[in-house]
Design an enzyme around this catalytic site. Sequence first.
Site, PDB file in Angstrom:
ATOM      1  N   ALA A 133       0.842  -1.195   0.000  1.00 14.80           N
ATOM      2  CA  ALA A 133       0.000   0.000   0.000  1.00 14.80           C
ATOM      3  C   ALA A 133       0.877   1.245   0.000  1.00 14.80           C
ATOM      4  CB  ALA A 133      -0.931  -0.013   1.212  1.00 14.80           C
ATOM      5  N   PHE A 165      -6.271   2.550  -4.729  1.00 15.38           N
ATOM      6  CA  PHE A 165      -5.816   1.767  -5.883  1.00 15.38           C
ATOM      7  C   PHE A 165      -4.907   0.613  -5.444  1.00 15.38           C
ATOM      8  CE2 PHE A 165      -5.804   6.235  -7.895  1.00 15.38           C
ATOM      9  CZ  PHE A 165      -7.183   6.197  -8.090  1.00 15.38           C
ATOM     10  N   GLU A 251       9.530  -3.589 -10.445  1.00 10.98           N
ATOM     11  CA  GLU A 251       8.085  -3.422 -10.595  1.00 10.98           C
ATOM     12  C   GLU A 251       7.759  -2.861 -11.973  1.00 10.98           C
ATOM     13  OE1 GLU A 251       4.423  -0.654  -8.869  1.00 10.98           O
ATOM     14  OE2 GLU A 251       6.299  -0.786  -7.750  1.00 10.98           O
ATOM     15  N   ARG A 252       8.496  -1.858 -12.401  1.00 12.85           N
ATOM     16  CA  ARG A 252       8.225  -1.234 -13.694  1.00 12.85           C
ATOM     17  C   ARG A 252       8.578  -2.164 -14.851  1.00 12.85           C
ATOM     18  NH1 ARG A 252      10.371   4.419 -11.107  1.00 12.85           N
ATOM     19  NH2 ARG A 252       8.305   5.102 -10.368  1.00 12.85           N
ATOM     20  N   ARG A 277     -10.584 -11.960 -42.815  1.00 11.88           N
ATOM     21  CA  ARG A 277     -11.759 -11.124 -43.057  1.00 11.88           C
ATOM     22  C   ARG A 277     -11.642 -10.411 -44.407  1.00 11.88           C
ATOM     23  NH1 ARG A 277     -17.004 -10.348 -41.081  1.00 11.88           N
ATOM     24  NH2 ARG A 277     -17.595  -8.152 -41.296  1.00 11.88           N
ATOM     25  N   GLN A 288      -3.220  -1.661 -48.939  1.00 13.92           N
ATOM     26  CA  GLN A 288      -1.852  -1.196 -48.681  1.00 13.92           C
ATOM     27  C   GLN A 288      -1.729  -0.454 -47.350  1.00 13.92           C
ATOM     28  OE1 GLN A 288       0.073   2.156 -50.879  1.00 13.92           O
ATOM     29  NE2 GLN A 288       1.469   0.561 -51.612  1.00 13.92           N
ATOM     30  N   GLN A 345      -9.091  -1.246 -34.593  1.00 13.35           N
ATOM     31  CA  GLN A 345      -9.569  -0.637 -35.836  1.00 13.35           C
ATOM     32  C   GLN A 345      -9.651  -1.671 -36.960  1.00 13.35           C
ATOM     33  OE1 GLN A 345     -10.502   2.423 -35.570  1.00 13.35           O
ATOM     34  NE2 GLN A 345     -11.052   2.953 -37.676  1.00 13.35           N
TER      35      GLN A 345
END
Length: 388
Positions: A133, A165, A251-252, A277, A288, A345
């Site tokens: 924490a 958080f 950590e990073r 697709r 292109q 997208q």
Amino acid sequence: MMTSVALPRTIFDESHDEFRSVVRRFVEREVSPNLEAWGEAGRVDRSFFRKAAETGLIGITAPEEFGGGGVEDFRYNAIIIEEFARAGATDVSMSIDGENDLVAPYFIAFGLPEQNARWLAPMISGELVGAIALTEPGTGSDLAAITTTAIADGDDLIVNGSKTFISNGLLADFFIVAVSTDPAAGRKGITLLIMDADTPGFTRNGPLKKIGLSAQDTAELSFADVRVPRTNILGTAGEGFTHMRRNLAVERLSIAVTSMARMRATFDQALTYATERKAFGERIADFQANRFYLAELATEIEVTQTFIDRCILDASGHELDEVTAAMAKWWATELHQRVIQRALQLHGGYGYMREYAVAHDYMDSRVATIFGGTTEIMKEIIGRRLTR
């Protein structure tokens, strides 16, 4: 599924490959079938930690005397992260990464034998869940500005303040809490304190409603005259900020490895979709503009993987510095954003449907540029080194 052209990764040996197979089978057996239920519950089941411990996925670098693997090799940590991310279980991965890459290193580096026996050993066995924490509602990435206080009262410290958080915030049985034991001293007055979750005056609220990472238990913590014995100080009083900086690089890097693995999986899914697709009588991949986008992202992914692999090796040899880790974190997480934007997208309207993995990655990936220090903070760390 079609996969992108990938350079061979040379940082793993046969033992790592065997471990990867173990982790992959565990994810297929214990994680993937439960993802939806855990997401709805807002947390993983506690049995997950016990099963992960039985498989040897918790405490890999911890001393064997406390039940750990005794292997100081970050490549094993990276494999766990990569296999969970590959399966789309980033939120579940954070529950176990938090113990391996956040909580355990503090005990390994600074814990007294009696502290390690009381908290580290049962965490490694899956009996207890730990959390760290640090972040407060008014401080964000500025860890030096924490306002949660721990004022001396005889043999105890009286803690008041709040945190937010906090990953594993609801499940955790104990916390490593960053407090100010000398508010007038600024960062030199910060101390790390171990607090049991059942301590009177300690309360928690959650799970917090996030836009992604639905199975990741995230909570707010409050401390109202919480009495904690001085013997629960982890490391040296007043050296908490230095202790935190020692572990922030790893950590990073863990965040960067997560983004790296997840963006590769998302890209491969988008590539498969684009080659299958059709639109206006042609495959989406045959336009292109789309081929150029795919070529650009594939190249950036390979370049970034090479850099991340070098960082993994540096971390395994205890040579990873905070500037290099900051570079890895901001670049990988921001590239992940570009990959997911283009991947969604390419899927068109289907990319917005939750039944497609790309939609989950879109929601889950966004926070990576924020937690562990924002992209802006990473650039500040790098810039200060360059101009000092």
